[in-house]
Enzyme design. Sequence first.
Site, PDB file in Angstrom:
ATOM      1  N   LEU A  50     104.375  20.206  70.353  1.00  0.00           N
ATOM      2  CA  LEU A  50     104.819  20.797  71.613  1.00  0.00           C
ATOM      3  C   LEU A  50     106.171  21.489  71.477  1.00  0.00           C
ATOM      4  O   LEU A  50     106.412  22.528  72.098  1.00  0.00           O
ATOM      5  CB  LEU A  50     104.900  19.726  72.700  1.00  0.00           C
ATOM      6  CG  LEU A  50     103.573  19.235  73.273  1.00  0.00           C
ATOM      7  CD1 LEU A  50     103.825  18.137  74.307  1.00  0.00           C
ATOM      8  CD2 LEU A  50     102.781  20.378  73.923  1.00  0.00           C
ATOM      9  N   GLU A  51     107.060  20.916  70.678  1.00  0.00           N
ATOM     10  CA  GLU A  51     108.407  21.468  70.582  1.00  0.00           C
ATOM     11  C   GLU A  51     108.468  22.752  69.770  1.00  0.00           C
ATOM     12  O   GLU A  51     109.215  23.673  70.128  1.00  0.00           O
ATOM     13  CB  GLU A  51     109.363  20.428  69.983  1.00  0.00           C
ATOM     14  CG  GLU A  51     109.601  19.213  70.866  1.00  0.00           C
ATOM     15  CD  GLU A  51     110.325  19.546  72.156  1.00  0.00           C
ATOM     16  OE1 GLU A  51     110.927  20.632  72.260  1.00  0.00           O
ATOM     17  OE2 GLU A  51     110.291  18.708  73.072  1.00  0.00           O
ATOM     18  N   SER A  52     107.715  22.822  68.671  1.00  0.00           N
ATOM     19  CA  SER A  52     107.876  23.989  67.800  1.00  0.00           C
ATOM     20  C   SER A  52     106.586  24.457  67.142  1.00  0.00           C
ATOM     21  O   SER A  52     106.644  25.226  66.182  1.00  0.00           O
ATOM     22  CB  SER A  52     108.909  23.674  66.702  1.00  0.00           C
ATOM     23  OG  SER A  52     108.442  22.647  65.850  1.00  0.00           O
TER      24      SER A  52
END
Length: 321
Positions: free
Chosen positions: A123-125
Amino acid sequence: MPTRRILLASALPAVFAARAFAATADSFQSFVTGFRAEARHAGISPATLDRAFAGVQPNQKVLDRDRHQPEFTMTWARYRSLFVTDARIANGRAAVAANRALFQRVQQRFGVSTGVITGIWGLESGFGAITGDFRVVEALATLAWEGRRAAFFRGELMAALRILDHGDVAPAAMTGSYAGAMGQPQFMPSSYLRYAVDFEGHGRRDIWTSKPDVLGSIANYLAESGWRSGQTWGQQIVVPPGIEVAGRDVKRPLSEWMRIGVRPQEGRWFASADTQAGLVAPDGTGGETFAVFANFAAIRRYNPSDYYALAVGLIGDQVEG
């Protein structure tokens, strides 16, 4: 042929723009000068300050994004369709398969499940594919100078300078989002100082290019946030009509929820009957409902959004399932 008066009039906007830019530049440089003095007093070396602020200017793209963030209400159903995708799950499984031995070492040391680490990483990267290309010092300096939360970003700017002074990363390689979230885990500098680890053992904490440091740092963040080893985050449930879903903060043992007819959607509970659980219905009555346990709160300390924590858990379950 244009007259002199017309030519002068047409030049006025450019003159005013040049003066405004000069005033902005002067104001920003005055801020930087004052902040450098503050940082020097806090123990940051002059050499680090010279490197960190070399070429730094007020970044209009940063201000534009900060001032014009989209305001909209997204339903959980829409959020889930956008973020808990087949492609992200497939990419997560591939990432785990390619780094299985590393994940095992991380889980052994920190006690955090591979699935949840993978969910956050994805989700973050996008598993390291999208980390942001803003220079972190420039972005934070811009927001500390003229942002909506200047005091917050002053603190993050000082934290970024401490990271540079320690030698973990060079200023040019310290890149991230417009708001200063850095590397593959998208840590703010203060979170980096608290949670980033040198899991690779190479003498620095590299959350930009080192997978061991990235995964170890995510796991350490969760472990320090109260993650309970060997337990799950929650699961989707079915709630009988007439039962109020009061939210994650209203906790009862699963046995009490079972007594009033709450049951797991998949046929079995993933936790024992005495486990404290809250019920979350992100789209309200009639929508999907989840029983959430203590580890759900640990994920929310990474990002204080029920949608985010649910997505991390669901991706993680399917990556490991």
